[in-house]
Design a protein around this motif. Structure first.
Motif, PDB file in Angstrom:
ATOM      1  N   UNK A 152     -12.392   0.767  -0.484  1.00 36.79           N
ATOM      2  CA  UNK A 152     -11.453   0.750   0.634  1.00 36.79           C
ATOM      3  C   UNK A 152     -10.457  -0.397   0.486  1.00 36.79           C
ATOM      4  N   UNK A 153     -10.932  -1.555   0.060  1.00 39.51           N
ATOM      5  CA  UNK A 153     -10.041  -2.708  -0.077  1.00 39.51           C
ATOM      6  C   UNK A 153      -8.918  -2.419  -1.085  1.00 39.51           C
ATOM      7  N   UNK A 154      -9.264  -1.769  -2.162  1.00 41.61           N
ATOM      8  CA  UNK A 154      -8.261  -1.454  -3.171  1.00 41.61           C
ATOM      9  C   UNK A 154      -7.241  -0.442  -2.643  1.00 41.61           C
ATOM     10  N   UNK A 155      -7.717   0.537  -1.878  1.00 42.90           N
ATOM     11  CA  UNK A 155      -6.816   1.533  -1.290  1.00 42.90           C
ATOM     12  C   UNK A 155      -5.850   0.855  -0.315  1.00 42.90           C
ATOM     13  N   UNK A 156      -6.385   0.000   0.549  1.00 38.16           N
ATOM     14  CA  UNK A 156      -5.543  -0.689   1.534  1.00 38.16           C
ATOM     15  C   UNK A 156      -4.545  -1.616   0.833  1.00 38.16           C
ATOM     16  N   UNK A 157      -5.000  -2.310  -0.218  1.00 38.52           N
ATOM     17  CA  UNK A 157      -4.089  -3.196  -0.952  1.00 38.52           C
ATOM     18  C   UNK A 157      -2.948  -2.399  -1.584  1.00 38.52           C
ATOM     19  N   UNK A 158      -3.258  -1.201  -2.078  1.00 36.98           N
ATOM     20  CA  UNK A 158      -2.217  -0.354  -2.646  1.00 36.98           C
ATOM     21  C   UNK A 158      -1.184   0.062  -1.620  1.00 36.98           C
ATOM     22  N   UNK A 159      -1.657   0.371  -0.407  1.00 37.28           N
ATOM     23  CA  UNK A 159      -0.729   0.747   0.662  1.00 37.28           C
ATOM     24  C   UNK A 159       0.092  -0.467   1.102  1.00 37.28           C
ATOM     25  N   UNK A 160      -0.534  -1.637   1.174  1.00 39.90           N
ATOM     26  CA  UNK A 160       0.198  -2.853   1.546  1.00 39.90           C
ATOM     27  C   UNK A 160       1.346  -3.127   0.574  1.00 39.90           C
ATOM     28  N   UNK A 161       1.113  -2.830  -0.701  1.00 35.17           N
ATOM     29  CA  UNK A 161       2.171  -3.028  -1.697  1.00 35.17           C
ATOM     30  C   UNK A 161       3.346  -2.082  -1.471  1.00 35.17           C
ATOM     31  N   UNK A 162       3.090  -0.959  -0.791  1.00 31.59           N
ATOM     32  CA  UNK A 162       4.154   0.005  -0.522  1.00 31.59           C
ATOM     33  C   UNK A 162       4.910  -0.291   0.778  1.00 31.59           C
ATOM     34  N   UNK A 163       4.396  -1.207   1.582  1.00 29.25           N
ATOM     35  CA  UNK A 163       4.989  -1.460   2.897  1.00 29.25           C
ATOM     36  C   UNK A 163       6.452  -1.900   2.841  1.00 29.25           C
ATOM     37  N   UNK A 164       6.869  -2.758   1.897  1.00 29.31           N
ATOM     38  CA  UNK A 164       8.300  -3.115   1.872  1.00 29.31           C
ATOM     39  C   UNK A 164       9.212  -1.899   1.738  1.00 29.31           C
ATOM     40  N   UNK A 165       8.857  -0.956   0.865  1.00 30.06           N
ATOM     41  CA  UNK A 165       9.684   0.240   0.719  1.00 30.06           C
ATOM     42  C   UNK A 165       9.602   1.113   1.965  1.00 30.06           C
ATOM     43  N   UNK A 166       8.404   1.206   2.571  1.00 26.77           N
ATOM     44  CA  UNK A 166       8.276   1.958   3.818  1.00 26.77           C
ATOM     45  C   UNK A 166       9.156   1.335   4.900  1.00 26.77           C
ATOM     46  N   UNK A 167       9.215  -0.012   4.914  1.00 23.48           N
ATOM     47  CA  UNK A 167      10.057  -0.711   5.892  1.00 23.48           C
ATOM     48  C   UNK A 167      11.529  -0.402   5.649  1.00 23.48           C
ATOM     49  N   UNK A 168      11.962  -0.446   4.394  1.00 17.39           N
ATOM     50  CA  UNK A 168      13.361  -0.151   4.074  1.00 17.39           C
ATOM     51  C   UNK A 168      13.738   1.268   4.494  1.00 17.39           C
ATOM     52  N   UNK A 169      12.841   2.213   4.229  1.00 14.77           N
ATOM     53  CA  UNK A 169      13.088   3.591   4.636  1.00 14.77           C
ATOM     54  C   UNK A 169      13.185   3.698   6.155  1.00 14.77           C
TER      55      UNK A 169
END
Length: 239
Positions: free
Chosen positions: A215-232
């Motif tokens: 779970x930690x690895x999955x959440x960390x992967x999503x956290x890495x995507x947050x800047x692009x999600x924010x830009x969108x």
């Protein structure tokens, strides 16, 4: 040649303040949208990994929420600082489900809660009863002594105990979990053959469960995507 520009805030304060408030509102709204989307992506990935890990519907015991879903808005930290959050949590109130989720996401050593032995049901009897994993206590409480037969304690050759049901009928076709009591006349039911005994439970002192979902690895992967999600989200809010 050099050029110097200066915004005279005193003369244009009202316009500047309106622009500033609008920009902050866009940023706050985008942060709420991005964290809400992130927690949805993380939840879907966790459930998908659990399904791939052959954990059945265990993923349904996990839920998620966000500040956006709760309608709370951003959390104010200062005059200009704020935070927006998305959360993944175990929503099941079942201790058994919570324990299983912990075991398969963190790994665990499992031992008996009461007594010396952890009893594992064999393929001769139902694996669950009333949506609970079969145990000797549930076997007796839910009438399986009448449906199959009383349990007898015997010692296995490796020193671990067995609980067996004597003089029962089993499937002639070798189907699993079909053990039934014999008729009163002592003959098996239709489609079955008599057997001197079947092993209903195997006793072991403890067992281990390796983590199947990181779970930690999955959440960390999503956290890495947050800047692009924010830009969108910023682009969508400004339209």
């Amino acid at each position: 040649m050099s050029v110097r520009t200066r915004l005279d805030r005193g003369n244009h304060r009202a316009a500047f303040d309106a622009y500033y408030r609008g920009a902050i509102q866009v940023i706050e709204r985008a942060a709420l949208i991005a964290t809400d989307r992130g927690r949805r992506v993380a939840l879907a990935e966790i459930r998908r990994e659990m399904q791939a890990g052959r954990l059945g519907r265990l993923g349904n015991g996990i839920g998620s929420t966000s500040d956006l879903e709760r309608g709370r808005g951003v959390y104010r930290r200062s005059a200009e600082g704020f935070s927006a959050s998305g959360m993944i949590y175990v929503r099941s109130k079942s201790d058994r489900t919570r324990g299983a989720i912990e075991a398969y996401t963190e790994g665990a050593e499992i031992g008996p809660r009461r007594g010396r032995w952890l009893w594992i049901a064999t393929d001769e009897i139902p694996r669950v009863t009333n949506r609970q994993r079969m145990t000797p206590e549930l076997y007796r409480a839910n009438g399986f002594e009448q449906k199959i037969g009383p349990l007898s304690f015997v010692r296995n050759v490796n020193g671990n105990p067995l609980l067996v049901a004597k003089n029962v009928g089993v499937s002639e076709l070798g189907q699993r979990r079909k053990a039934r009591s014999l008729k009163r006349s002592g003959i098996p039911r239709a489609g079955q053959r008599a057997k001197a005994f079947v092993v209903a439970f195997v006793g072991i002192p403890r067992t281990s469960r390796a983590a199947r979902v990181d779970v930690r690895n999955i959440v960390a992967g999503v956290q890495a995507q947050l800047p692009e999600m924010f830009n969108q989200a910023v682009r969508s809010v400004r339209r």
